[in-house]
Every structure is written in C-alpha cells, then in structure tokens.
Design an enzyme around this catalytic site. Structure first.
Site, PDB file in Angstrom:
ATOM      1  N   ASN A 140       5.490  10.845   4.096  1.00 24.06           N
ATOM      2  CA  ASN A 140       5.210  11.897   3.113  1.00 24.06           C
ATOM      3  C   ASN A 140       3.710  12.132   2.936  1.00 24.06           C
ATOM      4  OD1 ASN A 140       4.985   9.324   1.975  1.00 24.06           O
ATOM      5  ND2 ASN A 140       5.225  10.097  -0.093  1.00 24.06           N
TER       6      ASN A 140
ATOM      7  N   LYS B 184      -1.640  16.207  -2.116  1.00 22.11           N
ATOM      8  CA  LYS B 184      -3.074  16.162  -1.792  1.00 22.11           C
ATOM      9  C   LYS B 184      -3.841  16.815  -2.938  1.00 22.11           C
ATOM     10  CE  LYS B 184      -4.325  15.034   1.790  1.00 22.11           C
ATOM     11  NZ  LYS B 184      -4.711  13.646   2.121  1.00 22.11           N
TER      12      LYS B 184
ATOM     13  N   PHE C 221      -6.286   4.565  16.346  1.00 21.02           N
ATOM     14  CA  PHE C 221      -6.811   5.928  16.505  1.00 21.02           C
ATOM     15  C   PHE C 221      -7.696   6.270  15.316  1.00 21.02           C
ATOM     16  CE2 PHE C 221      -6.814  10.471  15.701  1.00 21.02           C
ATOM     17  CZ  PHE C 221      -7.302  10.920  16.913  1.00 21.02           C
TER      18      PHE C 221
ATOM     19  N   GLY D 145      -0.208  13.337   4.002  1.00 11.56           N
ATOM     20  CA  GLY D 145      -0.667  14.578   4.622  1.00 11.56           C
ATOM     21  C   GLY D 145      -0.500  14.522   6.130  1.00 11.56           C
TER      22      GLY D 145
ATOM     23  N   TYR E 282     -15.606   2.239   4.030  1.00  8.10           N
ATOM     24  CA  TYR E 282     -15.361   3.103   5.188  1.00  8.10           C
ATOM     25  C   TYR E 282     -16.521   2.935   6.163  1.00  8.10           C
ATOM     26  CZ  TYR E 282     -13.407   7.191   7.581  1.00  8.10           C
ATOM     27  OH  TYR E 282     -12.822   8.025   8.490  1.00  8.10           O
TER      28      TYR E 282
ATOM     29  N   ARG F  76      11.784   5.177  -4.092  1.00  8.63           N
ATOM     30  CA  ARG F  76      11.260   5.757  -5.348  1.00  8.63           C
ATOM     31  C   ARG F  76      12.405   6.400  -6.102  1.00  8.63           C
ATOM     32  NH1 ARG F  76       6.866   8.729  -3.212  1.00  8.63           N
ATOM     33  NH2 ARG F  76       7.170   7.413  -1.403  1.00  8.63           N
TER      34      ARG F  76
ATOM     35  N   GLY G 236      -4.025   4.077   9.945  1.00  9.18           N
ATOM     36  CA  GLY G 236      -4.343   3.848   8.534  1.00  9.18           C
ATOM     37  C   GLY G 236      -3.803   2.500   8.117  1.00  9.18           C
TER      38      GLY G 236
HETATM   39  N1  LIG Z   1      -7.514   7.259  11.679  1.00  6.64           N
HETATM   40  C1  LIG Z   1      -7.733   8.525  11.348  1.00  6.64           C
HETATM   41  O1  LIG Z   1      -8.443   9.266  12.022  1.00  6.64           O
HETATM   42  C2  LIG Z   1      -7.095   9.050  10.112  1.00  6.64           C
HETATM   43  C3  LIG Z   1      -7.050  10.420   9.862  1.00  6.64           C
HETATM   44  C4  LIG Z   1      -6.377  10.865   8.714  1.00  6.64           C
HETATM   45  C5  LIG Z   1      -5.826   9.937   7.847  1.00  6.64           C
HETATM   46  N2  LIG Z   1      -5.934   8.620   8.118  1.00  6.64           N
HETATM   47  C6  LIG Z   1      -5.333   7.593   7.264  1.00  6.64           C
HETATM   48  O2  LIG Z   1      -3.951   7.893   7.177  1.00  6.64           O
HETATM   49  C7  LIG Z   1      -3.461   7.499   5.920  1.00  6.64           C
HETATM   50  C8  LIG Z   1      -2.817   8.710   5.261  1.00  6.64           C
HETATM   51  O3  LIG Z   1      -3.827   9.689   5.025  1.00  6.64           O
HETATM   52  P1  LIG Z   1      -3.431  11.042   4.303  1.00  6.64           P
HETATM   53  O4  LIG Z   1      -4.635  11.848   4.084  1.00  6.64           O
HETATM   54  O5  LIG Z   1      -2.303  11.640   5.029  1.00  6.64           O
HETATM   55  O6  LIG Z   1      -2.938  10.414   2.920  1.00  6.64           O
HETATM   56  P2  LIG Z   1      -2.237  11.021   1.660  1.00  6.64           P
HETATM   57  O7  LIG Z   1      -1.747  12.407   1.930  1.00  6.64           O
HETATM   58  O8  LIG Z   1      -3.120  10.768   0.499  1.00  6.64           O
HETATM   59  O9  LIG Z   1      -0.940  10.071   1.531  1.00  6.64           O
HETATM   60  C9  LIG Z   1      -1.078   8.717   1.296  1.00  6.64           C
HETATM   61  C10 LIG Z   1       0.149   8.014   1.873  1.00  6.64           C
HETATM   62  O10 LIG Z   1      -0.016   6.623   1.759  1.00  6.64           O
HETATM   63  C11 LIG Z   1       1.165   6.064   1.157  1.00  6.64           C
HETATM   64  N3  LIG Z   1       0.778   4.894   0.382  1.00  6.64           N
HETATM   65  C12 LIG Z   1      -0.093   4.836  -0.647  1.00  6.64           C
HETATM   66  N4  LIG Z   1      -0.216   3.562  -1.075  1.00  6.64           N
HETATM   67  C13 LIG Z   1       0.602   2.818  -0.285  1.00  6.64           C
HETATM   68  C14 LIG Z   1       0.926   1.423  -0.232  1.00  6.64           C
HETATM   69  N5  LIG Z   1       0.367   0.541  -1.065  1.00  6.64           N
HETATM   70  N6  LIG Z   1       1.810   1.023   0.701  1.00  6.64           N
HETATM   71  C15 LIG Z   1       2.384   1.905   1.539  1.00  6.64           C
HETATM   72  N7  LIG Z   1       2.116   3.222   1.545  1.00  6.64           N
HETATM   73  C16 LIG Z   1       1.237   3.667   0.630  1.00  6.64           C
HETATM   74  C17 LIG Z   1       1.702   7.176   0.311  1.00  6.64           C
HETATM   75  O11 LIG Z   1       3.063   6.965   0.090  1.00  6.64           O
HETATM   76  P3  LIG Z   1       3.699   6.864  -1.394  1.00  6.64           P
HETATM   77  O12 LIG Z   1       4.023   8.277  -1.796  1.00  6.64           O
HETATM   78  O13 LIG Z   1       4.862   6.010  -1.187  1.00  6.64           O
HETATM   79  O14 LIG Z   1       2.643   6.257  -2.285  1.00  6.64           O
HETATM   80  C18 LIG Z   1       1.444   8.372   1.201  1.00  6.64           C
HETATM   81  O15 LIG Z   1       2.440   8.469   2.177  1.00  6.64           O
HETATM   82  C19 LIG Z   1      -4.660   6.931   5.166  1.00  6.64           C
HETATM   83  O16 LIG Z   1      -4.694   5.553   5.384  1.00  6.64           O
HETATM   84  C20 LIG Z   1      -5.833   7.591   5.844  1.00  6.64           C
HETATM   85  O17 LIG Z   1      -7.015   6.870   5.696  1.00  6.64           O
HETATM   86  C21 LIG Z   1      -6.551   8.162   9.229  1.00  6.64           C
END
Ligand SMILES: NC(=O)c1ccc[n+]([C@@H]2O[C@H](COP(=O)([O-])OP(=O)(O)OC[C@H]3O[C@@H](n4cnc5c(N)ncnc54)[C@H](OP(=O)(O)O)[C@@H]3O)[C@@H](O)[C@H]2O)c1
Length: 393
Positions: free
Chosen positions: A200, A387, A318, A202, A95, A225, A294
């Site tokens: 799905n 989460k 973003f 967060g 990160y 799934r 992401g």
């Molecule tokens: N840029 C930013 O400011 C920012 C802010 C917040 C979050 N994010 C990013 O946004 C993403 C989601 O964050 P979150 O906190 O919402 O995550 P989260 O609630 O932990 O959910 C993870 C998500 O990723 C999917 N996933 C996991 N492994 C995967 C794979 N190999 N291929 C495709 N999908 C996969 C999961 O789907 P399944 O149920 O199908 O596994 C689920 O939808 C992350 O990459 C995080 O780093 C970025």
C-alpha cells in the site's frame, strides 16, 4: 590522457546545493530572445534544518532571497512536493545523501522531489520557457520551498500536458523506482507473477499499476489493520491480483493460491525487511530475484539458506539515486519518464493516495512551521496509506 568524468548529479547537488540537468525539450534550439520573462518575488519561505534530529525540533522556516536570473539560470515557483520516507530520514541524519549545511541559507532545505513552474529564464538558456513545468534532475537541493533558482542544466523539463501536478511532483521517486525494479532484475513476461510487501506504499501502488499495464500478476502483502477489507478493495481497484496480510503469507493454503496465479514467482520487492522478507522469499520459485529497496520495519533482512542453495535465489539492493547517477549521461531516464507520463495520461498510473498540505508564501512563519510539522508527523505514522504533499500557493 584520462579525461575526468563529471561528478554524478547527486554529488554535484551535494557539492553546490544546486541541480544538474538533462533537457529533453525538442524546442532546445529556440533563441532566448523569443521568450517572455515574468517577474519573481524577491524572497520566499523554505523549510530549513541546520542539524539532524526530530523534525519538530529542527525544522525552521527561513525567508531566503530569490535573485534575478543570470544568463544560465531559471527561477521557478514550486507547485507541489511530497514528503517521502527518505526525506524524513534525511532530517534525522540517517540517509546517506546529506545536502551540505550552507551558512548563507542557514542550513539545508528539506525535500528531494517536486514539480515547479518556470517563472523567469536567463538569456542564455535554451529549451526552457516561462510556464514550463520542471523537476529537479537530482536529489538533495531541497524542494520544500515556494520558489528557487536553479542552473538551467539542473532541471528537467516535463512534457506536462494531460498530467496532474501530483503525478509530476511524485514521478521521479516512487513510480520510477517501481519501473526500474520491474524492468531491470528479470525479463518478466505477461502472465509472470511478482510479489511485494508494503504493497500500500507509494512505490507499492506504482508497482501494482505498472505490473497491470504490462500484464504481470501481483501478490501484495500488507500489514493487518482494522480497515483491511477497504484497503484490499482499494488495491484491487488499482489492479492487484492478490492482497494478503503478513500473517497470510505464512499459510500453506495461501502459498497454494499463489501457485494457482501463474508460473512460480521470480521477482519479490521488499521495502519492509525482517520476517516479512523471509516469508516473501518462501513464496518464490527457482532462480528468483529478491530486490530490497527499503527497510520500513528497521529489522535486518533474514533469508533462508535453502533458498540460496536449492532455489538459486539472488538477492539485490536498489537505490533510485544510484541509478540516476549511473544514467545521467544516457537517454534511459528520458525514456522512462516519457513512458510513465504516457501511462499517467491514460489513467493507467494514477496519483498516489494523498493529502494536500497548503503551504502559502504569505502565511506567517509559525503557521507554516506548524503545517510542516503536522504533515511530516502524518507522513511518518504507520497505517496511514496516504502520501503527504505540500501544495504551494
Ligand atoms: N531504494 C529506493 O530508491 C527507494 C525509492 C522509493 C522509496 N524507497 C523506500 O521504499 C519504502 C516505501 O516508500 P514510499 O514512499 O512508497 O512510502 P509510503 O508511501 O510513505 O508508505 C510507507 C509504507 O511503509 C509501511 N510501513 C510503515 N511502517 C512500517 C513498519 N514498521 N513495518 C512494516 N511496514 C511499515 C506502510 O505500511 P502501513 O500502512 O502498514 O503502515 C506503507 O506501506 C521506504 O522505505 C522508502 O524509503 C526506496
């Protein structure tokens, strides 16, 4: 003469492993002498790492000192802190925001967001009182710990009435990211259609709810799934208009259904990358925006050339941390927070689906470590949809 700008909050945090702040309380002029003080413990457990790697190999539990407050500091007791994908990437060293390893605490403390209750306030602090809920202003100071001392300017007081600790603990990353992406890239109007993958997640859950509250339609892409019907049902219950699988997104009949939903989609939110992003772009109309925030598939984003030339696609990235850095000196953050909390109070923004992991200060170090490793295992597992949140007792 050039007046040097102060470093952005995330950099200040990295520099001193502390926090910086905006205090939005209207009570900022109450004299400190009117406020009660309460006692703090002298030490507290924290999840610490001093090298990068797998969490089960590098994470340790350290008992750290909690000094009495000084004139400008507050002591806090954390209530809850989530495990986000970025927190895991931070442990792995992948990160970009890397809190420095501080020899006095034996490394860096994990976690980037959470909510804490103020238990003690320095005499010179204005606008923060014992019992207030605060969140860190910036990422990187470490929120996986039961207690902390912050400079008062490094925490942001929450107007927490009617808001659960789970909402408060998770509000500064996922709902805020969803809010900004829906607001900042196109001037969407009620009835407009937004497409997202990882629906799905967060962030995805927040996107669905904010879009619903603001009158936008959503097309939500998830991975196939065994319990797909149940997941679809849950996402529809949040307000999703369409829920489709990655495979569906390639079908012409599904593209036709998307067209029926409203005007051609102009915003796509991508947290997966790879083919998922490519398929999503094919569903977009002209002059649309793809926002990548992401890269869960770890695949590069590959986009059709024709989308740029013939449909005038714009592709953006973003990062919430960058937005917070850029907006540390204006009131946009306070306005966003206030709007999100108002949605939460009226149940239009609900807690993310979650599991609580009870982290008790009095538990033995081995138990706390095992709890943390298991929770991070679950957070990093695909197809989880929940989460993982540390609840501090
Ligand atoms: N840029 C930013 O400011 C920012 C802010 C917040 C979050 N994010 C990013 O946004 C993403 C989601 O964050 P979150 O906190 O919402 O995550 P989260 O609630 O932990 O959910 C993870 C998500 O990723 C999917 N996933 C996991 N492994 C995967 C794979 N190999 N291929 C495709 N999908 C996969 C999961 O789907 P399944 O149920 O199908 O596994 C689920 O939808 C992350 O990459 C995080 O780093 C970025």
């Amino acid at each position: 003469m050039m007046i040097p700008r102060p470093p952005p909050p995330s950099l200040r945090v990295a520099l001193r492993a502390g926090w910086s702040s905006i205090v939005v309380s209207p009570s900022s002029c109450i004299p400190a002498t009117h406020r009660a003080h309460s006692s703090s413990p002298t030490t507290y457990p924290a999840l610490v790492y001093d090298k990068y790697g797998r969490h089960d190999e590098i994470l340790k539990v350290a008992h750290l000192p909690l000094p009495p407050v000084s004139a400008t500091t507050v002591n806090v007791k954390f209530l809850a802190s989530p495990i986000n994908p970025a927190d895991i990437n931070q442990l792995q060293g992948t990160y970009p925001l890397k809190p420095p390893f501080n020899p006095t605490i034996g490394g860096a403390i994990g976690g980037n967001e959470g909510v804490a209750e103020v238990i003690s306030v320095g005499d010179g602090v204005r606008g923060i009182h014992v019992g207030d809920w605060v969140i860190p202003v910036a990422s990187g100071s470490g929120t996986w710990r039961t207690h902390a001392q912050y400079e008062a300017e490094d925490v942001l007081k929450l107007e927490s009435e009617g808001v659960s600790k789970i909402i408060a603990a998770t509000i500064s990353v996922n709902p805020s990211t969803a809010y900004r992406m829906l607001k900042d890239f196109d001037n969407l109007q009620p009835g407009d259609v937004v497409i997202q993958n990882g629906a799905n997640s967060g962030v995805g859950q927040s996107v669905i709810q904010l879009a619903k509250a603001w009158g936008f339609r959503t097309v939500n892409i998830v991975r196939q799934r065994p319990d797909l019907d149940e997941l679809k049902h849950q996402l529809h219950a949040l307000g999703a208009d369409m829920v489709i699988t990655e495979e569906d997104a390639r079908r012409t009949d599904v593209a036709a259904q998307v067209k029926q939903l409203g005007p051609p989609p102009r915003l796509a939110l991508n947290c997966v990358g790879g083919k998922s992003a490519t398929n999503m772009v094919r569903l977009l109309g002209h002059d649309a925006h793809l926002v990548t925030y992401g890269g869960m598939s770890k695949e590069p984003v590959t986009l059709p050339t024709s989308a740029f030339i013939f449909k005038n696609l714009s592709a953006h990235g973003f990062w919430m941390t960058r937005w917070y850095d850029a907006h540390s000196h204006d009131d946009q953050r306070a306005r966003m927070l206030s709007a999100l909390l108002a949605l939460a109070r009226t149940a239009r923004l609900r807690e993310p689906w979650h599991d609580l992991n009870s982290f008790r200060a009095e538990d033995p170090v081995d138990r706390l470590r095992e709890l943390a490793v298991t929770a991070i295992d679950k957070a990093g597992r695909g197809f989880g949809s929940r989460k993982q949140i540390f609840e501090f007792e």
